[in-house]
Design a protein around this motif. Structure first.
Motif, PDB file in Angstrom:
ATOM      1  N   ALA A 188       0.836  -1.215   0.000  1.00 31.45           N
ATOM      2  CA  ALA A 188       0.000   0.000   0.000  1.00 31.45           C
ATOM      3  C   ALA A 188       0.861   1.252   0.000  1.00 31.45           C
ATOM      4  CB  ALA A 188      -0.926  -0.019   1.215  1.00 31.45           C
ATOM      5  N   ASN A 189       1.978   1.210   0.725  1.00 25.53           N
ATOM      6  CA  ASN A 189       2.870   2.374   0.744  1.00 25.53           C
ATOM      7  C   ASN A 189       3.457   2.630  -0.648  1.00 25.53           C
ATOM      8  OD1 ASN A 189       4.489   4.460   2.205  1.00 25.53           O
ATOM      9  ND2 ASN A 189       6.200   3.120   1.581  1.00 25.53           N
ATOM     10  N   LEU A 190       3.771   1.549  -1.370  1.00 22.52           N
ATOM     11  CA  LEU A 190       4.306   1.707  -2.726  1.00 22.52           C
ATOM     12  C   LEU A 190       3.264   2.334  -3.646  1.00 22.52           C
ATOM     13  CD1 LEU A 190       6.431   1.241  -4.915  1.00 22.52           C
ATOM     14  CD2 LEU A 190       5.560  -1.109  -5.158  1.00 22.52           C
ATOM     15  N   GLU A 191       1.997   1.908  -3.533  1.00 25.39           N
ATOM     16  CA  GLU A 191       0.947   2.480  -4.373  1.00 25.39           C
ATOM     17  C   GLU A 191       0.731   3.952  -4.027  1.00 25.39           C
ATOM     18  OE1 GLU A 191      -0.538   1.177  -6.931  1.00 25.39           O
ATOM     19  OE2 GLU A 191       0.561  -0.725  -6.744  1.00 25.39           O
ATOM     20  N   ARG A 192       0.781   4.257  -2.747  1.00 28.04           N
ATOM     21  CA  ARG A 192       0.610   5.663  -2.337  1.00 28.04           C
ATOM     22  C   ARG A 192       1.746   6.535  -2.878  1.00 28.04           C
ATOM     23  NH1 ARG A 192      -0.459   4.544   2.310  1.00 28.04           N
ATOM     24  NH2 ARG A 192       1.627   4.628   3.280  1.00 28.04           N
ATOM     25  N   MET A 193       2.956   6.057  -2.836  1.00 28.86           N
ATOM     26  CA  MET A 193       4.083   6.812  -3.364  1.00 28.86           C
ATOM     27  C   MET A 193       3.947   7.044  -4.859  1.00 28.86           C
ATOM     28  SD  MET A 193       6.177   7.900  -1.126  1.00 28.86           S
ATOM     29  CE  MET A 193       6.600   7.689   0.620  1.00 28.86           C
ATOM     30  N   ARG A 194       3.432   6.051  -5.551  1.00 31.49           N
ATOM     31  CA  ARG A 194       3.236   6.215  -6.996  1.00 31.49           C
ATOM     32  C   ARG A 194       2.222   7.324  -7.298  1.00 31.49           C
ATOM     33  NH1 ARG A 194       2.868  -0.210  -8.598  1.00 31.49           N
ATOM     34  NH2 ARG A 194       5.147  -0.615  -8.617  1.00 31.49           N
ATOM     35  N   GLN A 195       1.127   7.354  -6.508  1.00 37.99           N
ATOM     36  CA  GLN A 195       0.131   8.412  -6.713  1.00 37.99           C
ATOM     37  C   GLN A 195       0.704   9.789  -6.382  1.00 37.99           C
ATOM     38  OE1 GLN A 195      -2.795   7.936  -8.133  1.00 37.99           O
ATOM     39  NE2 GLN A 195      -2.425   5.696  -8.261  1.00 37.99           N
ATOM     40  N   LEU A 196       1.432   9.867  -5.264  1.00 34.77           N
ATOM     41  CA  LEU A 196       2.035  11.147  -4.873  1.00 34.77           C
ATOM     42  C   LEU A 196       3.089  11.590  -5.877  1.00 34.77           C
ATOM     43  CD1 LEU A 196       2.377  10.593  -1.010  1.00 34.77           C
ATOM     44  CD2 LEU A 196       0.708  12.035  -2.216  1.00 34.77           C
ATOM     45  N   PHE A 197       3.829  10.628  -6.450  1.00 37.95           N
ATOM     46  CA  PHE A 197       4.848  11.000  -7.432  1.00 37.95           C
ATOM     47  C   PHE A 197       4.216  11.581  -8.689  1.00 37.95           C
ATOM     48  CE2 PHE A 197       7.539   9.868 -11.083  1.00 37.95           C
ATOM     49  CZ  PHE A 197       8.700  10.566 -10.732  1.00 37.95           C
TER      50      PHE A 197
END
Length: 373
Positions: free
Chosen positions: A121-130
């Motif tokens: 989930a943290n990886l998906e969140r980072m992708r959205q924020l990026f």
């Protein structure tokens, strides 16, 4: 004095003359005796040559090997938790044979799998924020690395647990079990033998001079000591491409079906490679062949007429050429013709031109059983 000397000289001459005369008389009488003595006829056994079909073979020896056979062992050390087979039990490919204690590895796996959703989930969140430009590329790469690292740990733990579960790599029969519940096994411990006994193979060597006589797919017969009267059929499956330069032999491999399950690996075996039948060949008993400095000879018996008109049988020596030998017989390719009669025993007393008298004898017959000591 002179008269006495002359008398003694005459006496000596008379004595020596008597001795010489007696010896001459004796020799003359002996010569007359042997001249009037009949020519001896030696008793021999004979056999008439009849052409027969000859099945040549290449004899060899070897040890039976399994097509597939291993000593089942463990990759990692541990305590035996469960055993799923018994000695001599047939097993299928992939069937679990034994499990080692893996409680620690399973606990670590559950811990890693528990952290996996949060890291993903943290990886998906980072992708959205990026995408919105809220985080840098370095932060996204770090989140991706954390996810991949945790996934690698999970895969490693699963592989470790799988290595502690020992499975049968192929279908076969288990040997005698050497492991017990609760036993600590070091890595590489032999647990039991596993072999596929549905088919075996045998490796043997033949002289390079017989290489032209064999080919892949050629039939052969195998005999083992456990079943001396039961030949097993097989066929050649491979021929070594290289001839041993030191011994001049070539290695051959053959397969042997084992549907009835009589064969076992490690058996000593004698085998015969079957070659095409040669019709109308001249075979003679090996004990009828004499070995001399001039080669191999056989005595041939023929009828002759004497000066008195008597019919006698005379043995004459004949040089022969032998091509092959098998058991009690040899194949003659030169020196004999069909229909001729040869001496099979008693030839030790013969010479070229000796008279013979055929007799019946079973002295050379092979007995049905060995005599008791």
């Amino acid at each position: 004095m002179k008269k006495w000397t002359l008398s003694m000289l005459l006496l000596v001459i008379l004595i020596f003359g008597s001795v010489i005369g007696f010896n001459l008389f004796k020799q003359n009488m002996m010569a007359q005796y042997f001249a009037n003595q009949p020519v001896p006829s030696f008793p021999v056994t004979v056999s008439e040559i009849t052409p027969v079909d000859w099945t040549p073979r290449i004899a060899a020896i070897g040890f039976i090997e399994p097509i597939q056979g291993i000593n089942v062992s463990n990759e990692s050390a541990g305590i035996v938790r469960t055993i799923h087979f018994e000695s001599g039990q047939p097993v299928k490919a992939g069937e679990v044979l034994l499990e080692l204690d893996a409680d620690v590895e399973k606990a670590n796996l559950r811990s890693a799998e528990g952290r996996l959703p949060a890291v993903r989930a943290n990886l998906e969140r980072m992708r959205q924020l990026f995408k919105r430009g809220s985080v840098s590329q370095g932060q996204l790469d770090e989140a991706n690395a954390n996810y991949r690292e945790l996934q690698g740990q999970i895969d490693s733990l699963r592989a470790t647990i799988e290595r502690r579960t020992i499975r049968a790599p192929f279908e076969g029969v288990m040997g005698i079990r050497n492991a017990f519940l609760g036993q600590y096994l070091n890595a590489g411990t032999d647990i039991a033998r596993l072999e596929d006994i549905s088919q075996f193979r045998i490796r043997f060597t033949i002289p390079q001079t017989r290489l032209a006589d064999i080919k892949v797919g050629q039939a052969l017969n195998i005999l083992v000591d456990a079943y001396p009267d039961t030949p097993f059929e097989g066929e050649i499956t491979a021929i070594e491409p290289q001839i041993n330069p030191e011994s001049g032999v070539v290695q051959v491999q053959a397969s042997i079906p084992n549907q009835d399950g009589k064969l076992r690996s490690g058996m000593f075996a004698k085998l015969d490679v079957q070659l095409p039948v040669k019709p109308a060949q001249i075979l003679v008993p090996q004990h009828a062949i004499n070995f001399t400095l001039y080669g191999q000879t056989v005595y041939v018996v023929k009828e002759e007429q004497t000066d008195d008109g008597e019919t006698v049988q005379v043995a004459s020596q004949r040089v022969v050429e032998i091509a092959e030998r098998e058991a009690d017989y040899a194949r003659v390719i030169k020196g004999l013709e069909a229909g001729e009669t040869i001496v099979t025993s008693g030839q030790v007393r013969l010479s070229n031109g000796s008279r013979v008298k055929p007799v019946e004898s079973n002295a050379l017959d092979t007995p049905e059983s060995a005599p008791l000591l």
